[in-house]
Write a protein that holds these residues in place. Structure first.
Motif, short mmCIF file in Angstrom:
data_model
loop_
_atom_site.label_atom_id
_atom_site.label_comp_id
_atom_site.label_asym_id
_atom_site.label_seq_id
_atom_site.Cartn_x
_atom_site.Cartn_y
_atom_site.Cartn_z
N ARG A 164 18.41 5.73 -2.74
CA ARG A 164 17.64 6.96 -2.98
C ARG A 164 17.30 7.61 -1.64
O ARG A 164 17.03 6.93 -0.64
CB ARG A 164 16.35 6.65 -3.73
N TRP A 168 13.41 12.05 -2.79
CA TRP A 168 13.09 11.34 -4.03
C TRP A 168 11.87 10.47 -3.83
O TRP A 168 10.98 10.42 -4.68
CB TRP A 168 14.29 10.49 -4.44
N ARG A 241 27.00 15.35 -3.27
CA ARG A 241 25.69 14.70 -3.23
C ARG A 241 25.28 14.17 -4.61
O ARG A 241 24.45 13.26 -4.71
CB ARG A 241 24.63 15.68 -2.74
N TYR A 242 25.87 14.74 -5.66
CA TYR A 242 25.52 14.36 -7.03
C TYR A 242 26.80 14.31 -7.85
O TYR A 242 27.78 15.00 -7.55
CB TYR A 242 24.54 15.35 -7.65
N TYR A 253 22.52 10.68 -9.03
CA TYR A 253 22.90 10.23 -7.69
C TYR A 253 24.17 9.38 -7.82
O TYR A 253 24.35 8.67 -8.83
CB TYR A 253 21.79 9.39 -7.06
N PRO A 289 17.20 12.74 -10.06
CA PRO A 289 17.56 13.38 -8.80
C PRO A 289 16.69 14.59 -8.50
O PRO A 289 16.21 15.28 -9.39
CB PRO A 289 19.01 13.81 -9.02
#
Length: 292
Positions: A164, A168, A241-242, A253, A289
């Motif tokens: 993470r 976050w 990134r995702y 994530y 996220p």
């Protein structure tokens, strides 16, 4: 050796050489080369690891006056784990200190409590090291300000094998306005590394942060937990990134357990939360996220 069980004496040192070794083997005395008087070599046996603890109890010193610790084997590193009053009060990788006495002294300086060696760890510690899940444990954060222990409690919520980012972490700790420097300061003040998994924090690209543990230990912990660093590096190069699923219309994530189950033909990469939302995707309720 901690102050509660350090021998006392005159200007020439302890009156009795045995005072020099409470938690370990008896100190050598005059006589044969193995430290025993002539004819008594067969009686020369190591002292119990928890001798100091037995002495304190026999003397009527209350448990709240000191902590206990043990060296617990783990799948990646052995760990000194101190506890008192039902809570973990401190940990340290065994290779950080040359001797148990060095750990005792460091613990005393940090907490103000002597740590006496015992044979049994706090219940739940061995299982937490084995599984990477510590939810049954309690922690005593000592003099840490509330904001910092809230950050560390949020770190505990990162599942094994997942990573993470700091954004976050700030939200989960109820500190959305905290700067990266403030969050990292709290992370590095962690009194129980490895058990509180600060090695599961990463930058926006998932790569490890300077969390206060040696980088090589962070790499070993993440590898043991199954973090695929090559995959994260590939996503970073691609600007991903995702990850979204075109069947569920949910994005996560990349290390989220749900993201790892998305097959390649259904995988949709996103560079930002805004891009995912604009495409009609919603946040995963598991990894939750946030915008980088």
């Amino acid at each position: 050796m901690s102050r509660l069980h350090r021998g006392s004496g005159g200007p020439d040192g302890p009156r009795d050489p045995a005072h020099r070794a409470v938690n370990g083997s008896a100190a050598p005395s005059a006589g044969t080369g193995d430290g025993a008087p002539p004819g008594l070599g067969s009686l020369n046996v190591p002292m119990p690891a928890d001798l100091a603890l037995r002495i304190m109890r026999r003397a009527g010193v209350p448990d709240r006056a000191y902590d206990r610790y043990t060296l617990v084997a783990g799948p990646v590193t052995a760990l000194y784990v101190a506890h008192g009053r039902g809570s973990v009060t401190g940990t340290a990788p065994a290779d950080r200190y040359g001797t148990p006495e060095e750990f005792e002294e460091a613990h005393l300086r940090r907490t103000g409590h002597s740590a006496l060696r015992t044979a049994r760890p706090l219940p739940g510690v061995a299982g937490a090291l084995r599984t990477g899940r510590d939810r049954m444990l309690r922690y005593d954060y000592g003099a840490l300000p509330p904001e910092r222990w809230r950050v560390l409690e949020a770190v505990r919520g990162i599942p094994r094998g997942q990573v993470r980012p700091l954004g976050w972490l700030g939200r989960e700790a109820g500190l959305p306005g905290a700067s990266a420097a403030e969050l990292l300061a709290a992370v590095r003040a962690n009194p129980a590394p490895v058990l509180i998994p600060v090695h599961r924090l990463g930058g926006p690209d998932g790569r490890p942060l300077a969390c206060g543990l040696p980088p090589e230990l962070v790499d070993r912990l993440r590898a043991h937990e199954g973090v695929d660093e090559e995959r994260l590096d590939r996503f970073s190069v691609e600007g991903t990134r995702y990850l979204g699923s075109d069947t569920t219309r949910i994005f996560c994530y990349p290390t989220c357990a749900h993201a790892r189950r998305i097959t390649e033909r259904h995988r949709v990469p996103f560079a930002s939360v805004d891009a995912a939302r604009a495409a009609g995707y919603r946040e995963c309720l598991s990894c939750r996220p946030v915008a980088a």
